[in-house]
Design a protein around this motif. Sequence first.
Motif, PDB file in Angstrom:
ATOM      1  N   PRO A 170       0.833  -1.200   0.000  1.00  0.00           N
ATOM      2  CA  PRO A 170       0.000   0.000   0.000  1.00  0.00           C
ATOM      3  C   PRO A 170       0.860   1.239   0.000  1.00  0.00           C
ATOM      4  O   PRO A 170       0.915   1.968   0.975  1.00  0.00           O
ATOM      5  CB  PRO A 170      -0.797  -0.138   1.302  1.00  0.00           C
ATOM      6  CG  PRO A 170       0.088  -0.928   2.203  1.00  0.00           C
ATOM      7  CD  PRO A 170       0.917  -1.816   1.334  1.00  0.00           C
ATOM      8  N   GLU A 171       1.557   1.468  -1.092  1.00  0.00           N
ATOM      9  CA  GLU A 171       2.449   2.610  -1.183  1.00  0.00           C
ATOM     10  C   GLU A 171       2.014   3.495  -2.335  1.00  0.00           C
ATOM     11  O   GLU A 171       1.238   3.101  -3.186  1.00  0.00           O
ATOM     12  CB  GLU A 171       3.888   2.146  -1.450  1.00  0.00           C
ATOM     13  CG  GLU A 171       4.425   1.154  -0.445  1.00  0.00           C
ATOM     14  CD  GLU A 171       5.773   0.586  -0.874  1.00  0.00           C
ATOM     15  OE1 GLU A 171       6.394  -0.094  -0.064  1.00  0.00           O
ATOM     16  OE2 GLU A 171       6.197   0.842  -2.039  1.00  0.00           O
ATOM     17  N   ILE A 172       2.589   4.668  -2.351  1.00  0.00           N
ATOM     18  CA  ILE A 172       2.457   5.530  -3.516  1.00  0.00           C
ATOM     19  C   ILE A 172       3.852   5.832  -4.014  1.00  0.00           C
ATOM     20  O   ILE A 172       4.653   6.407  -3.275  1.00  0.00           O
ATOM     21  CB  ILE A 172       1.761   6.865  -3.175  1.00  0.00           C
ATOM     22  CG1 ILE A 172       0.389   6.626  -2.544  1.00  0.00           C
ATOM     23  CG2 ILE A 172       1.663   7.725  -4.429  1.00  0.00           C
ATOM     24  CD1 ILE A 172      -0.622   6.073  -3.494  1.00  0.00           C
ATOM     25  N   PRO A 173       4.191   5.471  -5.261  1.00  0.00           N
ATOM     26  CA  PRO A 173       3.359   4.707  -6.191  1.00  0.00           C
ATOM     27  C   PRO A 173       3.214   3.258  -5.775  1.00  0.00           C
ATOM     28  O   PRO A 173       4.061   2.760  -5.011  1.00  0.00           O
ATOM     29  CB  PRO A 173       4.153   4.810  -7.504  1.00  0.00           C
ATOM     30  CG  PRO A 173       5.567   4.998  -7.084  1.00  0.00           C
ATOM     31  CD  PRO A 173       5.531   5.751  -5.791  1.00  0.00           C
ATOM     32  N   PRO A 174       2.205   2.591  -6.275  1.00  0.00           N
ATOM     33  CA  PRO A 174       1.940   1.205  -5.880  1.00  0.00           C
ATOM     34  C   PRO A 174       3.070   0.266  -6.285  1.00  0.00           C
ATOM     35  O   PRO A 174       3.798   0.524  -7.241  1.00  0.00           O
ATOM     36  CB  PRO A 174       0.669   0.854  -6.653  1.00  0.00           C
ATOM     37  CG  PRO A 174       0.152   2.106  -7.227  1.00  0.00           C
ATOM     38  CD  PRO A 174       1.243   3.106  -7.246  1.00  0.00           C
ATOM     39  N   ARG A 175       3.193  -0.785  -5.523  1.00  0.00           N
ATOM     40  CA  ARG A 175       4.183  -1.804  -5.867  1.00  0.00           C
ATOM     41  C   ARG A 175       3.519  -3.156  -5.678  1.00  0.00           C
ATOM     42  O   ARG A 175       2.894  -3.413  -4.649  1.00  0.00           O
ATOM     43  CB  ARG A 175       5.400  -1.672  -4.960  1.00  0.00           C
ATOM     44  CG  ARG A 175       6.464  -2.705  -5.220  1.00  0.00           C
ATOM     45  CD  ARG A 175       7.803  -2.239  -4.634  1.00  0.00           C
ATOM     46  NE  ARG A 175       7.695  -1.987  -3.208  1.00  0.00           N
ATOM     47  CZ  ARG A 175       8.249  -2.781  -2.268  1.00  0.00           C
ATOM     48  NH1 ARG A 175       8.938  -3.831  -2.626  1.00  0.00           N
ATOM     49  NH2 ARG A 175       8.118  -2.487  -0.994  1.00  0.00           N
ATOM     50  N   VAL A 176       3.645  -3.996  -6.648  1.00  0.00           N
ATOM     51  CA  VAL A 176       3.052  -5.323  -6.580  1.00  0.00           C
ATOM     52  C   VAL A 176       4.101  -6.336  -7.003  1.00  0.00           C
ATOM     53  O   VAL A 176       4.740  -6.181  -8.042  1.00  0.00           O
ATOM     54  CB  VAL A 176       1.818  -5.447  -7.500  1.00  0.00           C
ATOM     55  CG1 VAL A 176       1.216  -6.831  -7.377  1.00  0.00           C
ATOM     56  CG2 VAL A 176       0.793  -4.389  -7.150  1.00  0.00           C
TER      57      VAL A 176
END
Lengths: 110, 110
Positions: free
Chosen positions: B77-83
């Motif tokens: 749940p970060e900005i920018p997203p990381r998956v």
Amino acid sequence: MEKSQKIIFASDENCPVRRSLNLLGGKWTLLILFQINERIIRYGELKRAIPGISEKMLIQELNFLVEHKFVSKKAYPEIPPRVEYSLTKLGLKTLPIADTLATFGLESLT
Amino acid sequence: MEKSQKIIFASDENCPVRRSLNLLGGKWTLLILFQINERIIRYGELKRAIPGISEKMLIQELNFLVEHKFVSKKAYPEIPPRVEYSLTKLGLKTLPIADTLATFGLESLT
DNA sequence: CTGGATCCGTGATGATACTG
DNA sequence: CAGTATCATCACGGATCCAG
């Protein structure tokens, strides 16, 4: 005749997995090779060995496989007709792929 | 949402090759699994690793693979997203298939 | 950056009837 | 028996726009 439906992409360059998949990635391709296996098998037998395949797809795949030297075809000029299919040397080399799929299916799928 | 496009046929009964092919026979499926391999890889990396695939197909396949427990997905749940994607135990068991395809591609194709 | 959703063309696939 | 021909269908996949 309907034109060959399997398209070879030029952009696959050098990934060996992709090169193999281009030739063998058809829905029925590996299954047909696996069913022929080391046998010499007639068209009708093969059809019965692969329930669910339509005649069109079976013929189409067989023509493709013959064209690309995976399968050799021998037709006898008899009445009724008899046609025998078997794997070429190249075709035999695809068997490990189907074997791996079979192993996975047996060991890892419910 | 477009409905899942990979259909599992009930009539495949007991042929292990067919069972495997039903799950892994998609155009990009094995290639994606092979590219993830033993890595933990981000979406963007994976996309770059498979030139030619559309975002739609990549996401669609990844969702399918996650759904069927071949791939695990971890979103931060970060900005920018990381998956991050990686193979599950089951997914790892598919690697021999891609390996066999790679071997065939290297040894037997022009 | 990592997706989700929709539109839409095309080729792949399938069912069936027919032929030598 | 071993295919062919025709017609219908469906999945694949690209383009595009949108959102957290």
